[in-house]
Design a protein around this motif. Structure first.
Motif, short mmCIF file in Angstrom:
data_model
loop_
_atom_site.label_atom_id
_atom_site.label_comp_id
_atom_site.label_asym_id
_atom_site.label_seq_id
_atom_site.Cartn_x
_atom_site.Cartn_y
_atom_site.Cartn_z
N SER A 214 0.94 -1.38 0.29
CA SER A 214 0.19 0.41 -0.12
C SER A 214 1.15 1.30 -0.25
N TYR A 215 -0.08 1.51 -0.37
CA TYR A 215 0.92 3.66 -0.61
C TYR A 215 0.38 4.24 1.50
N GLY A 216 1.01 3.63 1.76
CA GLY A 216 0.93 4.10 3.57
C GLY A 216 1.35 6.19 3.67
N VAL A 217 0.42 7.05 4.02
CA VAL A 217 0.66 8.12 4.10
C VAL A 217 0.40 8.15 5.81
N PRO A 218 1.77 8.86 6.27
CA PRO A 218 2.29 8.89 7.65
C PRO A 218 0.65 9.75 8.01
N MET A 219 0.21 9.47 9.25
CA MET A 219 -1.09 9.98 10.20
C MET A 219 -0.40 10.56 10.78
N LYS A 220 -1.04 12.61 11.31
CA LYS A 220 -0.46 13.13 12.41
C LYS A 220 -1.76 13.29 12.57
N ASN A 221 -1.46 12.27 14.05
CA ASN A 221 -2.14 12.25 15.10
C ASN A 221 -1.85 14.01 16.09
N GLU A 222 -3.23 14.00 17.25
CA GLU A 222 -2.78 14.94 18.44
C GLU A 222 -3.93 14.92 19.22
N SER A 223 -3.65 14.67 20.61
CA SER A 223 -4.73 15.22 21.82
C SER A 223 -5.36 15.99 21.50
N PHE A 224 -6.97 16.68 21.70
CA PHE A 224 -7.41 17.32 22.15
C PHE A 224 -8.21 17.52 23.40
N ASP A 225 -7.53 19.30 22.90
CA ASP A 225 -8.39 19.72 24.83
C ASP A 225 -9.77 20.68 24.68
N GLU A 266 5.85 24.40 -7.42
CA GLU A 266 4.52 24.78 -6.72
C GLU A 266 3.78 23.73 -6.63
N ARG A 267 4.13 22.57 -7.98
CA ARG A 267 4.03 20.82 -7.45
C ARG A 267 3.99 20.53 -6.52
N ARG A 268 5.32 20.17 -6.18
CA ARG A 268 6.20 19.75 -5.27
C ARG A 268 6.09 19.66 -4.30
N ALA A 269 5.75 21.46 -3.78
CA ALA A 269 5.22 22.25 -2.35
C ALA A 269 3.90 21.42 -2.49
N VAL A 270 2.99 21.24 -3.17
CA VAL A 270 1.73 20.71 -2.66
C VAL A 270 1.44 19.71 -2.88
N MET A 271 2.31 18.62 -3.39
CA MET A 271 2.42 17.55 -3.00
C MET A 271 3.20 17.19 -1.16
N ASP A 276 2.27 16.04 4.72
CA ASP A 276 2.36 16.47 5.61
C ASP A 276 1.97 16.84 6.31
N SER A 277 0.38 17.00 5.94
CA SER A 277 -0.98 17.37 6.67
C SER A 277 -1.21 16.08 8.15
N GLY A 278 -0.69 14.89 7.30
CA GLY A 278 -1.03 13.70 8.25
C GLY A 278 -2.43 13.52 7.94
N SER A 279 -3.03 13.43 7.01
CA SER A 279 -5.03 12.56 6.61
C SER A 279 -4.52 12.79 5.82
N LEU A 280 -6.20 12.17 4.69
CA LEU A 280 -6.08 11.86 3.52
C LEU A 280 -6.04 13.00 2.37
N ALA A 281 -5.90 13.66 2.93
CA ALA A 281 -5.21 15.39 1.43
C ALA A 281 -4.98 14.74 1.12
N ALA A 282 -3.68 14.26 1.19
CA ALA A 282 -2.71 13.53 0.71
C ALA A 282 -3.18 12.82 -0.54
N TRP A 283 -4.51 12.75 -0.41
CA TRP A 283 -6.01 11.72 -1.16
C TRP A 283 -6.03 12.38 -2.13
N VAL A 284 -7.01 13.10 -1.44
CA VAL A 284 -7.45 13.72 -1.79
C VAL A 284 -7.65 15.05 -1.93
N GLY A 285 -7.20 15.52 -2.16
CA GLY A 285 -6.64 17.36 -1.58
C GLY A 285 -5.35 17.88 -2.01
N SER A 286 -4.49 17.31 -2.62
CA SER A 286 -3.70 17.97 -4.01
C SER A 286 -4.12 18.23 -5.36
N PHE A 287 -3.38 17.45 -5.98
CA PHE A 287 -4.73 17.74 -7.23
C PHE A 287 -5.72 16.54 -8.39
#
Length: 538
Positions: A214-225, A266-271, A276-287
């Motif tokens: 799979s093309y796994g994308v690193p998740m960026k999780n965080e605790s909520f206050d 610019e394309r590289r910066a978007v990718m 690096d958003s740590g979300s599925l934006a890497a999948w459905v949030g670039s181009f």
């Protein structure tokens, strides 16, 4: 509709499933004054989040959009603890909703449907369960989920294995003691990744049986206050509107414009930013061209492989963990938390079953074409019969005895993923050929479909109709539109569960409609037209 006191076992509607969709469907119909019963095979609410209690199970949509929007009270009273909550928290949330809305009184647990037959004379569904119940209802609404019929492995011999076998979708609620054990995990999709990265440090030996990386994308999780929770609550109205009109039902979209509007830097910066958003934006949030243009997809795939390769110490092993037979985004993209780092551990071994397939269980483990792997526990992350499996297992027969399983065994067809020609008053939440089948933040699409179904049933009541069914012509038009739309994408070129290729003999078709916002607009237009293309009868 029943206006007098109904007989026991007779309902206006029977809802099957008490997960995200089923709880909301029960609530909507009950609030509208219908007599409704929800049947749930499990002993508790939760649906997917009851059954999928395997180690590491976690939501990969952000919690502040993976929720119900219809009640401000629910939003204000539930405190999410993380950006991406683990399974126990999501299950607790659904129990909180069921209790808050007093839904349990209309749910019959431990009730699995094993038959549903349309009676044309009474215009009623005759429904039976494995527990011997007999029910009648004007409307039958399936809320069984798109990934709820587990796929068993194709290799034989599980009965001779002296160890423990568990499918992730039916994992023991009490858990398994894996400490110090020799464990094999079969499957490296989203579920397998979550299991593998969670148990690697606990077990003595871990064998990872991989067929398709799979093309796994690193998740960026965080605790909520409280401050973070208050931030997202303040935006709830905005988010509820936003997710209805994006490509995949998230709060992000292809907001960067076309690939061809940007230079290489610019394309590289978007990718980089999306990854690096740590979300599925890497999948459905670039181009958007990632899904339609092979050259653009190749660049994104190379980028993803570059990022994954850097995580793995052994170059030869890294190449085995990199997808090469399909492009990024054309197969389910999982989020991962340390998955690739697991393979730098001495107790973890990758078994490439493309080189030597698994042939069978043995008394002591798994036999591949060239080796017997001795194991104490085998965890099957082998996926599901997606979109159609749960429905075909219910033994549904429509007008003139038409079998849904036989129909879909020949060709998977539906009308907007909501109804099927030949099956009056049957509604299919998360049925095939709608975004909810696979390509959507599920809470977005499930709520949209439940609202459409409820409004449709209210329309029938207000205008004195008993039945609704799509015409064959309307269904043919939707299937043709769906296929034309799908065939413009690269997803149809990849063999995956998205296209039913993981199930032997399943007709091949992209199971999910692509485009949440577009789909919502189409559904709204159908409702506004008084359900043009549907046959309404009194």
């Amino acid at each position: 509709m029943n206006t007098s006191q109904p007989e026991p076992g007779v309902y206006d509607a029977v809802v099957v499933g008490a997960g995200i969709a089923g709880l909301y469907q029960l609530y909507r119909l009950r609030e509208a004054g219908f007599r409704v019963l929800c049947l749930e095979a499990a002993p508790e609410v939760g649906g997917t989040w009851y059954w999928n209690c395997y180690p590491g199970a976690r939501v990969d949509s952000q919690s502040y959009i993976y929720q119900y929007w219809f009640s401000r009270e629910l939003i204000d009273e539930w405190d999410w603890s993380e950006r991406f909550p683990a399974q126990p928290e999501t299950e607790r949330y659904l129990n909180f909703v069921a209790d808050k809305l007093a839904l349990r009184e209309d749910i019959r647990f431990n009730s699995r449907v094993n038959g549903a037959n349309w009676d044309a004379d009474s215009a009623q569904w005759q429904i039976s369960t494995e527990q011997g119940e007999r029910l009648e209802a004007r409307f039958l609404i399936s809320c069984t989920g798109m990934l709820s019929a587990p796929k068993l492995p194709p290799f034989p011999g599980a009965e001779q294995f002296r160890g423990t076998v568990a499918h992730t979708a039916r994992y023991p609620r009490e858990g398994l003691d894996l400490a110090g054990k020799r464990v094999g995990v079969v499957g490296c999709g989203a579920t397998g990744i979550q299991v593998i990265q969670t148990i690697a440090s606990e077990v003595a030996e871990l064998k990872v049986f991989q067929r398709t990386p799979s093309y796994g994308v690193p998740m960026k999780n965080e605790s909520f206050d409280d401050a973070i929770r208050d931030h997202w609550r303040a935006r709830a109205g905005e988010l509820a509107e936003r997710v209805q009109h994006t490509t995949a039902g998230f709060d992000f979209d292809f907001d960067n414009g076309s690939w061809y509007d940007h230079d290489e830097d610019e394309r590289r910066a978007v990718m980089e930013s999306a990854w690096d958003s740590g979300s599925l934006a890497a999948w459905v949030g670039s181009f958007p061209e990632v899904f339609t243009d092979a050259e653009v997809n190749q660049v994104m795939s190379d980028f993803a492989r570059e990022r994954i390769r850097a995580r793995i110490d052994d170059p030869e092993l890294a190449e085995k963990l990199l997808p090469t037979t399909y492009g990024f985004g054309t197969y389910r993209v999982p989020l991962e938390s340390g998955y690739y780092d697991v393979f730098n551990r001495d107790n973890v071994e990758l078994v490439d079953v493309r080189e030597a397939a698994i042939e069978s269980f043995t008394a002591t483990g798994l036999q591949t074409a060239d080796h017997n792997y001795e194991l104490d526990v085998v965890i099957l992350a082998t996926g599901f019969d997606a979109g159609t499996g749960a429905l075909t297992q219910m033994n549904i027969h429509g007008r003139d005895g038409l079998s849904l399983s036989e129909e879909w065994g020949r060709d998977i067809r539906s009308t907007y993923g909501l109804q099927v020609h030949g099956f009056p008053n049957l509604f299919t939440v998360a049925g095939p050929l709608a975004p909810a089948t696979a390509f959507c933040n599920m809470t977005t699409c499930l709520q949209q479909q439940v609202d459409w179904i409820t409004d449709c049933i209210l329309h029938l009541r207000e205008h004195g109709y008993r039945c609704i069914e799509p015409s064959r012509e309307t269904q043919d038009q939707w299937v043709a539109h769906h296929d034309e739309h799908s065939n413009q994408t690269l997803l149809v070129k990849t063999r995956s569960w998205y296209t039913g290729d993981n199930i032997d003999g399943k007709p091949r078709r992209l199971l999910s409609y692509l485009g949440v916002g577009d789909y919502r607009e189409i559904c709204d237009q159908v409702a506004a037209s008084g359900y043009a293309g549907f046959v309404l009868t009194r």
